[in-house]
Design an enzyme around this catalytic site. Sequence first.
Site, PDB file in Angstrom:
ATOM      1  N   ASP A  96       0.834  -1.213   0.000  1.00  0.00           N
ATOM      2  CA  ASP A  96       0.000   0.000   0.000  1.00  0.00           C
ATOM      3  C   ASP A  96       0.867   1.261   0.000  1.00  0.00           C
ATOM      4  OD1 ASP A  96      -2.362   1.395  -0.034  1.00  0.00           O
ATOM      5  OD2 ASP A  96      -2.726   1.228   2.123  1.00  0.00           O
ATOM      6  N   ASN A 100     -10.991  -2.881  -5.179  1.00  0.00           N
ATOM      7  CA  ASN A 100     -10.253  -1.980  -6.079  1.00  0.00           C
ATOM      8  C   ASN A 100     -10.944  -1.828  -7.444  1.00  0.00           C
ATOM      9  OD1 ASN A 100      -6.980  -2.998  -4.806  1.00  0.00           O
ATOM     10  ND2 ASN A 100      -8.192  -1.205  -4.245  1.00  0.00           N
TER      11      ASN A 100
HETATM   12  C1  IPE Z   1      -5.395  -2.766  -0.080  1.00  0.00           C
HETATM   13  O1  IPE Z   1      -5.101  -1.425  -0.298  1.00  0.00           O
HETATM   14  C2  IPE Z   1      -5.350  -3.519  -1.382  1.00  0.00           C
HETATM   15  C3  IPE Z   1      -4.061  -3.655  -2.000  1.00  0.00           C
HETATM   16  C4  IPE Z   1      -2.919  -3.224  -1.546  1.00  0.00           C
HETATM   17  C5  IPE Z   1      -4.067  -4.341  -3.257  1.00  0.00           C
HETATM   18  P1  IPE Z   1      -6.243  -0.325  -0.486  1.00  0.00           P
HETATM   19  O2  IPE Z   1      -5.535   0.962  -0.616  1.00  0.00           O
HETATM   20  O3  IPE Z   1      -7.148  -0.715  -1.576  1.00  0.00           O
HETATM   21  O4  IPE Z   1      -7.036  -0.422   0.898  1.00  0.00           O
HETATM   22  P2  IPE Z   1      -7.903   0.647   1.675  1.00  0.00           P
HETATM   23  O5  IPE Z   1      -8.938   1.144   0.719  1.00  0.00           O
HETATM   24  O6  IPE Z   1      -6.980   1.739   2.103  1.00  0.00           O
HETATM   25  O7  IPE Z   1      -8.464  -0.094   2.844  1.00  0.00           O
HETATM   26  C1  IPE Z   2      -1.665   0.177  -3.360  1.00  0.00           C
HETATM   27  O1  IPE Z   2      -1.453   1.540  -3.438  1.00  0.00           O
HETATM   28  C2  IPE Z   2      -1.852  -0.448  -4.718  1.00  0.00           C
HETATM   29  C3  IPE Z   2      -3.211  -0.907  -5.000  1.00  0.00           C
HETATM   30  C4  IPE Z   2      -4.204  -0.900  -4.170  1.00  0.00           C
HETATM   31  C5  IPE Z   2      -3.459  -1.402  -6.339  1.00  0.00           C
HETATM   32  P1  IPE Z   2      -2.646   2.564  -3.422  1.00  0.00           P
HETATM   33  O2  IPE Z   2      -3.026   2.841  -4.843  1.00  0.00           O
HETATM   34  O3  IPE Z   2      -3.744   2.099  -2.554  1.00  0.00           O
HETATM   35  O4  IPE Z   2      -1.938   3.840  -2.796  1.00  0.00           O
HETATM   36  P2  IPE Z   2      -2.540   4.863  -1.756  1.00  0.00           P
HETATM   37  O5  IPE Z   2      -3.105   4.058  -0.611  1.00  0.00           O
HETATM   38  O6  IPE Z   2      -3.601   5.621  -2.470  1.00  0.00           O
HETATM   39  O7  IPE Z   2      -1.382   5.701  -1.359  1.00  0.00           O
HETATM   40 MG    MG Z   3      -4.136   2.350  -0.589  1.00  0.00          MG
END
Ligand code: IPE
Ligand code: IPE
Ligand code: MG
Length: 251
Positions: free
Chosen positions: A28, A76
């Site tokens: 993340d 997602n």
């Molecule tokens: C969790 O991250 C999913 C992945 C890293 C693939 P998200 O960024 O989607 O999770 P939330 O929305 O902060 O809980």
């Molecule tokens: C994790 O990074 C990757 C996926 C969930 C695909 P994020 O895209 O959630 O990054 P933040 O949480 O917005 O920084």
């Molecule tokens: Mg995220």
Amino acid sequence: MKFNRPEDSPVEGIDSGNLPKHIAVIMDGNGRWAKKRLLNRVKGHEKGMDAVRTVVRTCREIGVSVLSLYAFSTENWRRPKAEISALMTILHRFIESERDEIHGNNIRVNIIGQKERLPEDVQRKLNDFIDLTRDNDAMILNIALSYGGRAEITDMVKEIAGLAVRGRINPDDISDDVIADHLYTRRQPDPDMLIRTSGETRISNFLLWQIAYTELFFPETLWPDFGRNDLIELIKAYQKRKRRFGKVKEE
Ligand code: IPE
Ligand code: IPE
Ligand code: MG
């Protein structure tokens, strides 16, 4: 890059007698990494691939048996279409660029999640990758794509209920082990460590059943900045923890 076997090259400071067998990672912070640099979120996802490569290499080098990477959740799919399609392109590119190294290092690729929801070209690429690495046995790389822990549990319930209806299993015989045998991670050990980068302290629907006794780590580092040393330090921290599994002292 080809690695020696872990017993040939122990990583400094890591106790090879107490290695985590399975490490799960919620990758993340890509969006925040990009935002800090006034870049498009997609640039963060692209940079995140470098961290994926590093973590796969390091786990293989250390001698971890299973690495599970949360790459895309069922939730997602609610992101903007352009970001989703950029992620699929990055995945495609990742397979192209990493295939030889991953296969060359005897790593078996396994997809956990609703693979059928992914674009067909990505599915085809993934299936070829799975077939290519099918007989590899040094490490399993689980890539969680369109993965949700609740969906996994729902699928498990459907399978077992189906067996019960057909008289193939007696409901009284349903145990923890039977359940584990019907999850996407069947025949794999539960994660010993779960790492979520970016400082968020939640699970976001990852491996809900499997993490019952997993040690949790929430480093502040954003995923694209996560490197070999970060992982090694966390493994050392893991090795200092006392796991009790509900008992009064370690046995
Ligand atoms: C969790 O991250 C999913 C992945 C890293 C693939 P998200 O960024 O989607 O999770 P939330 O929305 O902060 O809980
Ligand atoms: C994790 O990074 C990757 C996926 C969930 C695909 P994020 O895209 O959630 O990054 P933040 O949480 O917005 O920084
Ligand atoms: Mg995220």
